[in-house]
Scaffold this active site. Structure first.
Site, PDB file in Angstrom:
ATOM      1  CE1 TYR A   1      44.989  33.689  40.336  1.00  0.00           C
ATOM      2  CE2 TYR A   1      46.206  31.862  41.287  1.00  0.00           C
ATOM      3  CZ  TYR A   1      45.080  32.347  40.648  1.00  0.00           C
ATOM      4  OH  TYR A   1      44.062  31.497  40.342  1.00  0.00           O
TER       5      TYR A   1
ATOM      6  CD  GLU B   1      44.651  25.853  45.639  1.00  0.00           C
ATOM      7  OE1 GLU B   1      43.451  26.126  45.440  1.00  0.00           O
ATOM      8  OE2 GLU B   1      45.475  25.787  44.733  1.00  0.00           O
TER       9      GLU B   1
ATOM     10  CG  ASN C   1      40.983  33.002  40.058  1.00  0.00           C
ATOM     11  OD1 ASN C   1      41.530  32.828  38.963  1.00  0.00           O
ATOM     12  ND2 ASN C   1      40.907  32.071  40.973  1.00  0.00           N
ATOM     13  CD  GLU C   2      38.553  28.643  39.417  1.00  0.00           C
ATOM     14  OE1 GLU C   2      38.406  28.544  40.642  1.00  0.00           O
ATOM     15  OE2 GLU C   2      39.025  27.735  38.719  1.00  0.00           O
TER      16      GLU C   2
ATOM     17  CD  GLU D   1      43.380  28.120  37.733  1.00  0.00           C
ATOM     18  OE1 GLU D   1      42.854  27.114  38.246  1.00  0.00           O
ATOM     19  OE2 GLU D   1      43.418  29.230  38.293  1.00  0.00           O
TER      20      GLU D   1
ATOM     21  CE1 TYR E   1      47.670  22.762  42.826  1.00  0.00           C
ATOM     22  CE2 TYR E   1      48.109  21.837  40.666  1.00  0.00           C
ATOM     23  CZ  TYR E   1      47.249  22.437  41.552  1.00  0.00           C
ATOM     24  OH  TYR E   1      45.947  22.719  41.180  1.00  0.00           O
TER      25      TYR E   1
END
Ligand SMILES: *[C@@H]1O[C@H](CO)[C@@H](O)[C@H](O)[C@H]1NC(C)=O
Ligand SMILES: *[C@@H]1O[C@H](CO)[C@@H](O)[C@H](O)[C@H]1NC(C)=O
Ligand SMILES: *[C@@H]1O[C@H](CO)[C@@H](O)[C@H](O)[C@H]1NC(C)=O
Ligand SMILES: *[C@@H]1O[C@H](CO)[C@@H](O)[C@H](O)[C@H]1NC(C)=O
Ligand SMILES: *[C@@H]1O[C@H](CO)[C@@H](O)[C@H](O)[C@H]1NC(C)=O
Ligand SMILES: *[C@@H]1O[C@H](CO)[C@@H](O)[C@H](O)[C@H]1NC(C)=O
Length: 652
Positions: free
Chosen positions: A78, A124, A182-183, A263, A328
């Site tokens: 990103y 996030e 994005n989404e 993803e 993560y």
């Protein structure tokens, strides 16, 4: 000419990856054969996500090399808008923000790049990557055709995309595809004109050839508002999903072309106060293998998570902030360590594609520098004049961070008691307007903490005229869903008893600059703490220092720092803002300390801002540098743990 620096490697890459002589490089979607096509050849990517904004520049190469050695042929990153344009028109692409250097490194190592420049990125990351100054227009509709939003997007993309253009594969760079938004299908606005505008904007800057794509949850309902003509629709889903059903959803939007999971979740995010997320390697390996077996293109999200240094973490709604670590449970740990999951994934990739021979860069050694004695400095209330570079702002009613032109950190709201409060009197935020946590003191004595959604009232006592300090912490802006217009500070009035509190003096605090410049003064001796350790004390600064030991080769090395007995706050080393600590809530206990911020030439300076209570009068007043991380301390779980780790909708 930025490319010159890598001239030799560049030529080599052209030979290895480039097209046969005489044709120019090409990358496209082959709808006939359901695949990507690179220079005429069928091509499938196995990619991993790495966010340069979460890794110190000094470690970019190490992490990228490890990704290459796992058998990946691409990375995905990103570009967080708010990381590069913290104030309108002031761009920063230097040091840790040098995205061009990151792209060059990837290319040098032999990795293609899937670029996700937003403008919204979720991730996030604070406000999903959108700059908080967009909220200067109070009722702005973000991620829509709102004229002011579009004007800002156009300006930013007019800066970023021309910078990216030379790095497109068509122009002999590493970028093979570029994601738009994005989404978007998960967002309420469902504004096709916005997506159409972005499509035109990206085309205008990047040209007609580059493959532009969208990513949405693997469900027909997400693709409805997320996909649009001209952008190749891809989906995202985790290891628990039904792969057949998930790709059927993609086929609904794209009957032909390559299957793409943009993803594929190798782990999951954490929140303060919730259990640490862990996803088994076996599950990830099995699902990855099934996707590769059906010729799908896969991006592993995350391959390395890294850290939310400083104030960059985001939050989910209802308000739950993400911690500093973005480990993560990814195949490379927060610190870039090789894990069992790394090798499990490498073994799967080996079944479908060639994995490079040769040594994998080893896990970096960690060093336990030990305990560092901390000494109390001024309280925030005492240091207000020093910390407030822009001076106080006075108004009857409280103003937000945005009103005060402050993006991150802390604002001190000061007023006085208008009446005698001889009995405990509730100081309240009836409209739940403390964003996000406020440390309240009366005449220098801590009296309580207000917290968004959780604690809306504290009792105060004191004489009329007593000074009331409300230090408000921005704990990170919501990055997902309809609540991303997340104003910070006191966003509604406080009341004392039933009466709105007025007569505020507000101080924007330039704490990071003050720490860097060493402006914090000592704790005045007249006020030394004695007797009982307070359950709560006014927010204050502490400092300590340590020397890297001599005679040991290869120091400085990476480390972790923990704060035994401390409650919640912020920690800096040599002026670098490592992030938030909150062992009192967990699950994260240690913060990653990259060697790149440590010095052998001078003592290393540790600064702590403790917001609740220090351990200094009861136990040892120290912070401790250790060699291993603790990210999973058991906490009293306040939020429902996300058991199914399939899609982001599970957070709701
Ligand atoms: C997965 O989805 C497919 C297609 O919707 C369905 O036929 C199959 O039964 C599902 N498998 C499982 C294990 O649920
Ligand atoms: C507060 O109480 C003091 C006496 O204790 C009195 O002199 C003063 O007028 C009171 N102030 C207000 C605002 O009620
Ligand atoms: C505030 O004080 C009142 C009266 O003593 C008490 O009933 C109430 O529980 C207290 N509230 C809080 C939040 O401590
Ligand atoms: C506080 O209350 C006043 C008076 O009702 C109102 O004008 C003002 O908008 C309120 N401020 C905030 C931040 O809600
Ligand atoms: C730490 O602070 C001291 C005193 O200000 C300074 O001399 C030293 O250079 C600092 N250390 C580093 C690594 O910046
Ligand atoms: C935390 O992780 C460590 C090592 O990964 C493990 O040994 C320990 O059991 C975990 N603790 C909890 C509470 O899950």
């Amino acid at each position: 000419m930025p490319v010159l620096r890598f001239n030799g490697v560049f030529l080599l890459l052209l030979l290895l990856f480039g097209p046969s002589l005489g044709t120019s490089p090409s990358f496209s979607v082959d709808y006939k054969n359901n695949c990507f096509r690179k220079d005429g050849e069928q091509f499938r990517y196995i990619s991993g996500s790495i966010h340069y904004s979460r890794i110190p520049r000094a470690y970019w190469k190490d992490r990228l090399l490890k990704m290459y050695m796992a058998g990946l042929n691409a990375i995905q990153t990103y570009v967080p808008w708010n990381y590069h344009e913290e104030s309108p028109g002031q761009y920063d692409f230097s040091g840790d923000r040098d995205v061009e250097y990151f792209l060059k490194l990837a290319q040098e190592i032999g990795l293609f790049v899937i670029l996700r420049p937003g403008p919204y990125i979720c991730a996030e990351w604070d406000m999903g990557g959108l700059p908080s100054w967009l909220l200067n227009k109070k009722n702005i509709v973000l991620r829509s055709s709102d004229a002011d939003y579009i004007a800002a997007v156009d300006k930013w993309m007019g800066k970023l995309l021309p910078m990216m253009k030379p790095y497109l594969y068509q122009n002999s760079g590493p970028i093979i595809t570029v994601q738009v938004e994005n989404e978007y299908g998960s967002y309420f606005a469902c504004d096709y004109n916005y997506m159409r505008h972005l499509t035109k904007l990206f085309r205008a800057h990047l040209g007609d050839e580059v493959v532009l794509f969208t990513t949405d949850g693997a469900g027909v309902n997400y693709l409805k508002c997320g996909s649009i003509q001209g952008l190749y629709a891809t989906v995202d889903f985790g290891p628990g999903a039904n792969i057949t059903a998930a790709f059927e959803a993609q086929r609904h939007a794209e009957p032909y072309g390559p299957l793409v999971n943009s993803e594929f979740y190798t782990g999951w995010l954490d929140h303060w106060g919730s259990r640490h997320s862990v996803v088994s390697s076996a599950l990830v390996a099995k699902s990855l293998s099934r996707m590769l077996a059906v010729e799908a293109n896969v991006n592993l999200y995350m391959f390395i998570g890294g850290s939310n240094f400083g104030y960059w973490n985001g939050a989910n709604s209802p308000y739950a902030a993400q911690p500093t670590s973005y480990d993560y449970d990814a195949p490379l740990s927060e610190a870039g360590d090789l894990t069992e999951k790394y090798f499990a994934i490498r073994d799967v990739i080996r079944m479908y594609s060639k994995v490079p021979e040769g040594p994998i860069p080893p896990t970096t050694p960690k060093y336990a520098y030990g305990s560092v004695k901390m000494k109390k400095l001024q309280t925030v209330s005492d240091a207000t004049e020093t910390l407030s570079f822009s001076g106080p702002v006075r108004s009857s009613y409280p103003q937000t961070f945005t009103d005060l032109n402050q993006a991150f950190g802390f604002v001190l709201y000061r007023t006085t008691l208008a009446v005698n409060c001889s009995q405990p009197t509730p100081l309240s935020s009836p409209l739940n307007g403390v964003h996000d946590r406020a440390y309240v003191s009366v005449d220098g004595v801590a009296v309580g903490i207000l917290e968004r959604n959780k604690v809306l009232s504290v009792n105060v006592t004191g004489k009329a005229g007593s000074q009331v300090d409300v230090l408000v912490e921005n704990m990170g802006r919501i990055n997902y869903g309809r609540d991303i217009n997340d104003f910070k500070g006191l966003v509604s009035n406080l009341t004392l008893g039933q009466v709105p509190v007025t007569g505020w003096t507000m101080y924007s605090l330039s704490i990071d600059e003050a720490v860097k410049q060493g402006l914090l003064g000592d704790h005045p001796p007249a006020r030394t703490d004695q007797g009982q350790p307070a359950a709560l004390s006014p927010p204050a600064f502490y400092k300590g220092s340590f020397v890297i030991p001599g005679g040991i080769p290869d120091l400085p090395q990476d480390s972790y720092v923990k704060l035994p007995g401390w409650k919640k706050g912020q920690i800096w080393i040599n002026g670098f803002n490592l992030g938030r600590y909150w062992p009192a809530r967990g699950p994260q206990v240690t913060l990653f300390v990259p060697a790149s911020i440590l010095s052998t030439a001078a003592p290393n300076n540790v600064t702590v801002l403790e917001l609740e209570a220090d351990p200094c009068s009861s136990q040892s007043c120290t912070v401790e540098f250790t060699a291993s991380p603790v990210l999973n301390a058991t906490v009293l779980s306040e939020h429902k743990p996300c058991r199914r780790l399939f899609t982001k909708e599970d957070l709701l």
